[in-house]
Design an enzyme around this catalytic site. Structure first.
Site, mmCIF file in Angstrom:
data_model
loop_
_atom_site.group_PDB
_atom_site.id
_atom_site.type_symbol
_atom_site.label_atom_id
_atom_site.label_comp_id
_atom_site.label_asym_id
_atom_site.label_seq_id
_atom_site.Cartn_x
_atom_site.Cartn_y
_atom_site.Cartn_z
ATOM 1 N NE ARG A 257 -1.773 1.938 3.443
ATOM 2 C CZ ARG A 257 -1.606 1.823 4.751
ATOM 3 N NH1 ARG A 257 -2.258 0.896 5.426
ATOM 4 N NH2 ARG A 257 -0.781 2.617 5.401
ATOM 5 C CG HIS A 261 -6.045 2.617 6.639
ATOM 6 N ND1 HIS A 261 -6.317 1.369 6.134
ATOM 7 C CD2 HIS A 261 -7.156 3.004 7.317
ATOM 8 C CE1 HIS A 261 -7.543 1.009 6.516
ATOM 9 N NE2 HIS A 261 -8.074 1.984 7.217
ATOM 10 C CE1 TYR A 270 1.466 2.441 8.478
ATOM 11 C CE2 TYR A 270 0.415 4.143 9.811
ATOM 12 C CZ TYR A 270 0.445 3.376 8.666
ATOM 13 O OH TYR A 270 -0.524 3.535 7.703
HETATM 14 C C1 LIG Z 1 -14.578 -5.650 11.936
HETATM 15 C C2 LIG Z 1 -13.791 -4.405 11.735
HETATM 16 N N1 LIG Z 1 -12.855 -4.044 12.635
HETATM 17 C C3 LIG Z 1 -12.145 -2.912 12.470
HETATM 18 C C4 LIG Z 1 -12.370 -2.100 11.394
HETATM 19 C C5 LIG Z 1 -11.568 -0.800 11.208
HETATM 20 N N2 LIG Z 1 -10.654 -0.992 10.068
HETATM 21 C C6 LIG Z 1 -10.942 -0.481 8.860
HETATM 22 S S1 LIG Z 1 -9.808 -0.894 7.708
HETATM 23 C C7 LIG Z 1 -8.878 -1.733 8.837
HETATM 24 C C8 LIG Z 1 -7.616 -2.395 8.406
HETATM 25 C C9 LIG Z 1 -7.862 -3.389 7.327
HETATM 26 O O1 LIG Z 1 -6.657 -3.952 6.932
HETATM 27 P P1 LIG Z 1 -6.588 -4.972 5.739
HETATM 28 O O2 LIG Z 1 -7.590 -6.049 5.925
HETATM 29 O O3 LIG Z 1 -5.186 -5.387 5.586
HETATM 30 O O4 LIG Z 1 -7.102 -4.134 4.485
HETATM 31 P P2 LIG Z 1 -6.421 -2.831 3.855
HETATM 32 O O5 LIG Z 1 -6.962 -1.649 4.622
HETATM 33 O O6 LIG Z 1 -4.949 -2.956 3.980
HETATM 34 O O7 LIG Z 1 -6.884 -2.799 2.451
HETATM 35 C C10 LIG Z 1 -9.471 -1.677 10.093
HETATM 36 C C11 LIG Z 1 -8.892 -2.266 11.308
HETATM 37 C C12 LIG Z 1 -13.350 -2.511 10.481
HETATM 38 N N3 LIG Z 1 -13.639 -1.798 9.390
HETATM 39 N N4 LIG Z 1 -14.035 -3.661 10.665
#
Ligand SMILES: Cc1ncc(C[n+]2csc(CCOP(=O)(O)OP(=O)(O)O)c2C)c(N)n1
Ligand SMILES: [Mg+2]
Lengths: 362, 322
Positions: A257, A261, A270
């Site tokens: 990425r 985020h 980080y």
């Molecule tokens: C069940 C849940 N917990 C926490 C969140 C908050 N949250 C949004 S994106 C994210 C990280 C997701 O990481 P990843 O699965 O690696 O996807 P990326 O953002 O890297 O595409 C979090 C913790 C959420 N949307 N849903």
């Protein structure tokens, strides 16, 4: 393919290197030059749109937006593999895949401007709205797969999740159900190595994501997700596997990425510049661009012209979203149920009375 | 038929007439479910349509959401109210919302069935009545039958509903009440309460297994010349305000009998309705007779928790004499 790239040995499927040189002839997909050019253009368009989305957000014209920068090869390949009859069950960082499935940029912008109407993707069948609760969408893909199988249809379900999502229970339940039911679902993990600020090393003690498939009795493969050809090849192989009724496949697409985020995040807190530079060398567009240049299929001037043209197109779509009619109270209520309870209608009516009163005070 | 047979009959009717109906859950296929509610259905309709799923509630509900999106009408069985919790995310975040999120493009016509309630000498987690939690979720419909006849008609309506319906089964009276139930198809609309007994002195609202307990208390009340109007709520959400209000306007008194934990519950909601819509008719404070705000105790202590006819009568008399 699945044997050759056994995830337990942490093998990875890669077809071109960072210089765009072919390093694995065997798995180079048989694509016509025009197909490759089109794929590149789609990825470029997604990048332009994504970059502009971030800047609209910075200008205060859009709300929080999750950038896709650096992950374009995954959705680019998905877009070339999916047919109109296939289902796409996305997470929320899927700009390229939405576009590939036929969603309009206007709708995507509308959504990130806070209008839920943008999430309906009304012009596209078989595209689910974005799912924010991490990994929960994977089970929907499995259920859709079951329906397809029950009706003896030919569709394939593609579903996408992040590396962080592989720690959620629903990820594991989805793989397990899919394998037990042998449904035509292709799980694509966009391993961009971060879940907000948490690096992949803190998500799992497994050597990679793909290896998890083995425990569920289904094939899995780790792919260089910044290599368009590798992604295409893996998806193509998996699609054939699934359409032969053999069941689901897990594809881990290793990527990075490059952006934040979301627009509310600051990654410099980080991760280091060195790390970003290292992964910068693997950029999917740069690699495909080098490949095309070597084949004399694109020049810098052509690319620049494309970018200018795309920018205008994106701006037009954004304007469309900006000129979309404002929301009304009915938008809040009308889709909560198919058959709306009386009491909910009364709640709406009462609020309308209040709004009229408020208007009269002016 | 008893309630188990009536539910089975409703499932059979819908499985027969609608090829998009599928039925699954833990042990729900081959064995017919832990309470044998789905017994014989796999034999009749095959393993593709009636089947055992892996043991994972989120997986069961989440896949049902996907099936519903793809045009099926899944009916899933969860084993106990106390085991619905692993599926909360799928129920609240998706089953209840896909229609809204997709602005009407997709809907989730699915039924989530599970037994609830105490009084069966069970282990922990097997006696809970958490209907208020589901009633609180925008996008869900929640219904609870109190008789075999209603169970059949309400379940058919639930399966035919285009919204997600939580169908909670009062397992304590699964086999306790037998009644003539027509083999024909019929349905009972969601959202309509039923006045079971007309009366003048007080309105009692109850549902599920509590109806029978109230009816026993009414025998005691009758000997004291108290005339009770008993309403079977049948639908937790949507809630039939009209029937409740009309009755309270007539009797001037209201008591609600539920086995859920008392605070923030269905009884509290009905109290608020009476307050908002029938305030000037009330001659006594609205009384809630409900479970304690405690965990339902294990069998050795459960008798303290259970709402008995005596307890109902005790509160009833006080409210009438207020
Ligand atoms: C069940 C849940 N917990 C926490 C969140 C908050 N949250 C949004 S994106 C994210 C990280 C997701 O990481 P990843 O699965 O690696 O996807 P990326 O953002 O890297 O595409 C979090 C913790 C959420 N949307 N849903
Ligand atoms: Mg990630």
């Amino acid at each position: 393919m699945f044997k050759e790239f056994n995830p337990a040995e942490d093998k990875i499927l890669r077809v071109i290197d960072n210089e765009g040189q072919l390093i694995n002839k065997k798995w180079m997909p048989q694509l016509a030059d025009e197909q490759i050019q089109k794929a590149y253009n789609d990825m470029l368009f997604a990048r332009v749109a994504d970059t502009m989305a971030v800047s609209y957000q910075r200008q205060g014209r859009m709300f929080t937006y999750p950038p896709n920068l650096g992950q374009e090869a995954i959705s680019g390949a998905l877009g070339n593999i999916m047919t109109e009859e296939d289902w796409l069950v996305p997470a929320f960082r899927e700009l390229g895949a939405w576009l590939a499935k036929g969603a309009t940029l206007k709708d995507i912008f509308l959504y990130f401007k806070g209008n839920e109407e943008g999430n309906a993707f009304r012009n596209v069948k078989k595209l689910l709205p974005m799912a924010v609760p991490i990994a929960s969408q994977l089970l929907h893909a499995v259920g859709i797969g079951y329906a397809i199988k029950l009706r003896n249809e030919k569709d394939i379900v593609y579903t996408v999740v992040g590396d962080g999502g592989t720690s959620e229970g629903d990820f594991h339940e989805a793989l397990n159900f899919a394998a037990v039911w042998k449904v035509p679902v292709i799980f694509v993990v966009q391993n961009n190595q971060f879940a907000i600020s948490v690096p992949f090393s803190k998500q799992t003690a497994s050597v990679n994501v793909a290896v998890k498939s083995l425990a569920y009795g289904m094939p899995g493969i780790k792919v260089d997700g910044n290599d368009y050809f590798a992604m295409y090849s893996a998806l193509d192989y998996s699609r054939n596997y699934a359409s032969e009724g053999k069941g689901p496949v897990l594809i881990e697409a290793l990527t990075y990425r490059k952006g934040a985020h979301t627009t509310s995040d600051d990654p410099t807190k980080y991760r280091t510049k060195e790390e970003e530079d290292f992964w910068g060398l693997t950029d999917p567009l740069t690699r495909l661009n080098k490949f095309l240049k070597a084949k004399k299929l694109i020049t810098d001037t052509e690319e620049q012209t494309l970018i200018e043209q795309y920018k205008k197109e994106v701006d037009r779509s954004f304007e469309e979203a900006e000129n979309y009619p404002p929301t009304v109270l009915d938008d809040v209520f009308k889709y909560t149920y198919v058959d709306i309870p009386e009491d909910l209608k009364i709640q709406q009516m009462e609020h309308e009375k209040f709004l009229k009163w408020k208007e009269a005070q002016k | 038929m008893n309630m188990v047979q009536a539910i089975n009959n409703a499932l059979e009717i819908k499985l027969r007439e609608d090829p998009t109906v599928v039925l699954y859950g833990e042990d729900a296929g081959f064995e017919g479910g832990v309470f044998r509610v789905t017994e014989g259905l796999q034999e009749k309709f095959g393993e593709q349509r009636v089947f055992d799923s892996p043991l994972a509630e989120s997986g069961i509900v989440g896949t049902a959401v996907g099936m519903a999106i793809a045009g099926l009408r899944p009916i899933v069985e969860l084993q106990f109210c106390g085991f619905v919790y692993p599926a909360f995310n799928q129920i609240i975040s998706h089953a209840a919302r896909i229609h809204n999120r997709s602005r009407g493009k997709f809907k989730t016509p699915m039924v989530i069935r599970f037994p609830y309630g105490g009084g069966i000498n069970a282990l922990e987690h097997h006696s809970e009545s958490m209907e208020a939690m589901f009633g609180h979720i925008p996008g869900l419909k929640v219904i609870i039958p109190s008789t075999p006849h209603d169970a059949k008609g309400m379940l058919i309506a639930a399966i035919e509903s285009d919204d997600t319906v939580m169908f909670m089964e009062p397992k304590r009276i699964y086999r306790a009440i037998k009644q003539e139930v027509s083999e024909e198809k019929y349905s009972i609309p969601i959202g309509k309460a039923k006045v079971l007994t007309a009366g003048d002195d007080i309105t009692v609202v109850a549902y599920g297994a509590m109806i029978r307990e109230v009816q026993k208390a009414m025998v005691m009340a009758k000997s004291k010349n108290i005339s009770v109007e008993l309403i079977d709520l049948r639908s937790i959400y949507p809630i039939d305000k009209e029937t409740i209000i009309k009755s309270v306007q007539k009797t001037g008194r209201l008591m609600i009998v539920t086995e859920e934990p008392k605070s923030f519950g269905v009884a509290a909601e009905i109290t608020a309705i009476a307050n908002e819509e029938a305030f000037l008719y009330l001659e006594a404070p609205v009384k809630r007779v409900a479970g304690f705000d405690t965990i339902v105790p294990l069998p050795a202590t459960e008798h303290f928790y259970l709402i008995t006819p005596e307890k109902i009568f005790y509160e009833l008399e006080k409210t009438v004499k207020f």
